[in-house]
Scaffold this motif. Structure first.
Motif, short mmCIF file in Angstrom:
data_model
loop_
_atom_site.label_atom_id
_atom_site.label_comp_id
_atom_site.label_asym_id
_atom_site.label_seq_id
_atom_site.Cartn_x
_atom_site.Cartn_y
_atom_site.Cartn_z
N VAL A 34 58.71 -14.82 26.52
CA VAL A 34 57.40 -14.45 26.00
C VAL A 34 57.54 -13.22 25.12
O VAL A 34 58.26 -12.28 25.46
CB VAL A 34 56.43 -14.17 27.18
N SER A 35 56.83 -13.22 24.00
CA SER A 35 56.93 -12.10 23.05
C SER A 35 56.41 -10.80 23.66
O SER A 35 55.52 -10.82 24.52
CB SER A 35 56.13 -12.42 21.79
N PRO A 36 56.94 -9.67 23.19
CA PRO A 36 56.44 -8.37 23.66
C PRO A 36 54.93 -8.21 23.43
O PRO A 36 54.25 -7.59 24.23
CB PRO A 36 57.24 -7.35 22.84
N LEU A 37 54.43 -8.80 22.35
CA LEU A 37 53.00 -8.72 22.07
C LEU A 37 52.19 -9.38 23.18
O LEU A 37 51.16 -8.88 23.61
CB LEU A 37 52.71 -9.38 20.72
N ARG A 38 52.67 -10.53 23.65
CA ARG A 38 51.95 -11.23 24.74
C ARG A 38 52.08 -10.46 26.06
O ARG A 38 51.12 -10.38 26.82
CB ARG A 38 52.47 -12.65 24.89
N LEU A 39 53.24 -9.89 26.32
CA LEU A 39 53.41 -9.08 27.53
C LEU A 39 52.48 -7.86 27.46
O LEU A 39 51.90 -7.45 28.47
CB LEU A 39 54.87 -8.65 27.70
N ASN A 40 52.33 -7.29 26.27
CA ASN A 40 51.42 -6.17 26.07
C ASN A 40 49.98 -6.58 26.38
O ASN A 40 49.20 -5.78 26.88
CB ASN A 40 51.54 -5.66 24.64
N GLY A 41 49.65 -7.84 26.10
CA GLY A 41 48.31 -8.33 26.41
C GLY A 41 48.03 -8.27 27.90
O GLY A 41 46.94 -7.90 28.33
N MET A 42 49.03 -8.64 28.71
CA MET A 42 48.84 -8.58 30.16
C MET A 42 48.66 -7.13 30.61
O MET A 42 47.82 -6.83 31.47
CB MET A 42 50.01 -9.21 30.89
N SER A 43 49.42 -6.23 30.00
CA SER A 43 49.26 -4.81 30.32
C SER A 43 47.86 -4.33 29.95
O SER A 43 47.26 -3.53 30.67
CB SER A 43 50.32 -3.97 29.59
N GLY A 44 47.34 -4.85 28.84
CA GLY A 44 45.97 -4.51 28.43
C GLY A 44 44.94 -5.00 29.43
O GLY A 44 43.96 -4.30 29.71
N MET A 45 45.16 -6.19 29.96
CA MET A 45 44.25 -6.71 31.00
C MET A 45 44.25 -5.79 32.21
O MET A 45 43.19 -5.42 32.72
CB MET A 45 44.69 -8.11 31.45
N LEU A 46 45.45 -5.42 32.68
CA LEU A 46 45.56 -4.56 33.86
C LEU A 46 44.91 -3.21 33.60
O LEU A 46 44.18 -2.69 34.46
CB LEU A 46 47.02 -4.38 34.27
N ALA A 47 45.12 -2.63 32.42
CA ALA A 47 44.53 -1.32 32.10
C ALA A 47 43.01 -1.38 32.17
O ALA A 47 42.35 -0.47 32.68
CB ALA A 47 44.99 -0.86 30.71
N ARG A 48 42.42 -2.48 31.66
CA ARG A 48 40.97 -2.63 31.71
C ARG A 48 40.47 -2.82 33.14
O ARG A 48 39.46 -2.25 33.53
CB ARG A 48 40.53 -3.79 30.84
N VAL A 49 41.19 -3.62 33.91
CA VAL A 49 40.82 -3.81 35.32
C VAL A 49 40.81 -2.45 36.01
O VAL A 49 39.84 -2.08 36.69
CB VAL A 49 41.80 -4.78 36.02
N GLN A 50 41.88 -1.68 35.83
CA GLN A 50 41.98 -0.39 36.51
C GLN A 50 40.89 0.57 36.04
O GLN A 50 40.31 1.30 36.84
CB GLN A 50 43.37 0.21 36.32
N ARG A 51 40.58 0.58 34.74
CA ARG A 51 39.53 1.46 34.24
C ARG A 51 38.18 1.06 34.82
O ARG A 51 37.40 1.91 35.24
CB ARG A 51 39.47 1.43 32.71
N GLN A 52 37.90 -0.25 34.86
CA GLN A 52 36.62 -0.71 35.40
C GLN A 52 36.50 -0.36 36.89
O GLN A 52 35.42 0.03 37.35
CB GLN A 52 36.45 -2.21 35.20
N VAL A 53 37.60 -0.46 37.62
CA VAL A 53 37.58 -0.10 39.04
C VAL A 53 37.32 1.39 39.20
O VAL A 53 36.51 1.80 40.03
CB VAL A 53 38.90 -0.53 39.75
N LYS A 54 37.97 2.21 38.36
CA LYS A 54 37.73 3.66 38.43
C LYS A 54 36.26 3.97 38.15
O LYS A 54 35.65 4.80 38.82
CB LYS A 54 38.60 4.40 37.40
N GLU A 55 35.70 3.30 37.12
CA GLU A 55 34.29 3.54 36.78
C GLU A 55 33.37 3.11 37.92
O GLU A 55 32.38 3.78 38.22
CB GLU A 55 33.93 2.80 35.48
N ALA A 56 33.69 2.00 38.57
CA ALA A 56 32.84 1.49 39.64
C ALA A 56 32.89 2.37 40.89
O ALA A 56 31.95 2.37 41.69
CB ALA A 56 33.27 0.06 40.01
N THR A 57 33.98 3.12 41.04
CA THR A 57 34.14 3.93 42.25
C THR A 57 33.93 5.42 41.98
O THR A 57 34.10 6.23 42.87
CB THR A 57 35.53 3.70 42.88
N ALA A 58 33.60 5.76 40.75
CA ALA A 58 33.41 7.19 40.39
C ALA A 58 32.19 7.77 41.07
O ALA A 58 31.21 7.11 41.31
CB ALA A 58 33.29 7.33 38.87
#
Length: 145
Positions: free
Chosen positions: A121-145
């Motif tokens: 899988v291309s690095p660009l696609r792997l970066n997409g998964m990292s982007g998904m995780l970063a958004r999940v983590q940010r949304q969780v932080k916002e929900a628990t702030a």
């Protein structure tokens, strides 16, 4: 496999599964994950504006998290014709859905690199998964702030 010991248990199992199959079978395994991504519940399917886009992904993918009693629930929308993106979303769903806030927030950002897929899988696609995780983590932080 010791590099993955800081992964949550379900993600650890998935990373091990990818590491154990021959290189030639890893894309097939990702395709199998893509087919198991749950459909959106009606409250999101009828209101796609409630989901956040993930622009790091080459395909249109949207996600939203819910936190209830310290437990995280993940919801993804990814087109059938984008099996790599759907597969990564499904891996995150299977690995983190129903886990504690602490588990989700402590998930290492390089989880995509630990799936033994850098040759498939291309690095660009792997970066997409990292982007998904970063958004999940940010949304969780916002929900628990």
């Amino acid at each position: 496999m010791s590099q993955n010991q800081d992964l949550p248990a379900k993600l650890q199992d998935i990373a091990n599964e990818f590491a154990e199959v021959p290189d030639s079978d890893r894309l097939q395994l990702l395709l199998e994950f893509s087919q198991s991504l749950p459909e959106l519940p009606e409250r999101y399917a009828e209101h796609p504006e409630l989901l956040e886009p993930v622009p790091e992904c080459q395909s249109p993918i949207f996600l939203v998290t819910e936190v209830e009693d310290g437990i995280v629930n993940l919801f993804f929308s990814a087109p059938q014709e984008a099996p790599t993106t759907r597969g990564f979303a499904s891996i995150l769903h299977e690995g983190l859905n129903g886990e504690s806030v602490e588990t989700v927030l402590s998930t290492p950002s390089d989880v995509a690199m630990r799936l033994s897929m850098t040759d498939q899988v291309s690095p660009l696609r792997l970066n997409g998964m990292s982007g998904m995780l970063a958004r999940v983590q940010r949304q969780v932080k916002e929900a628990t702030a």
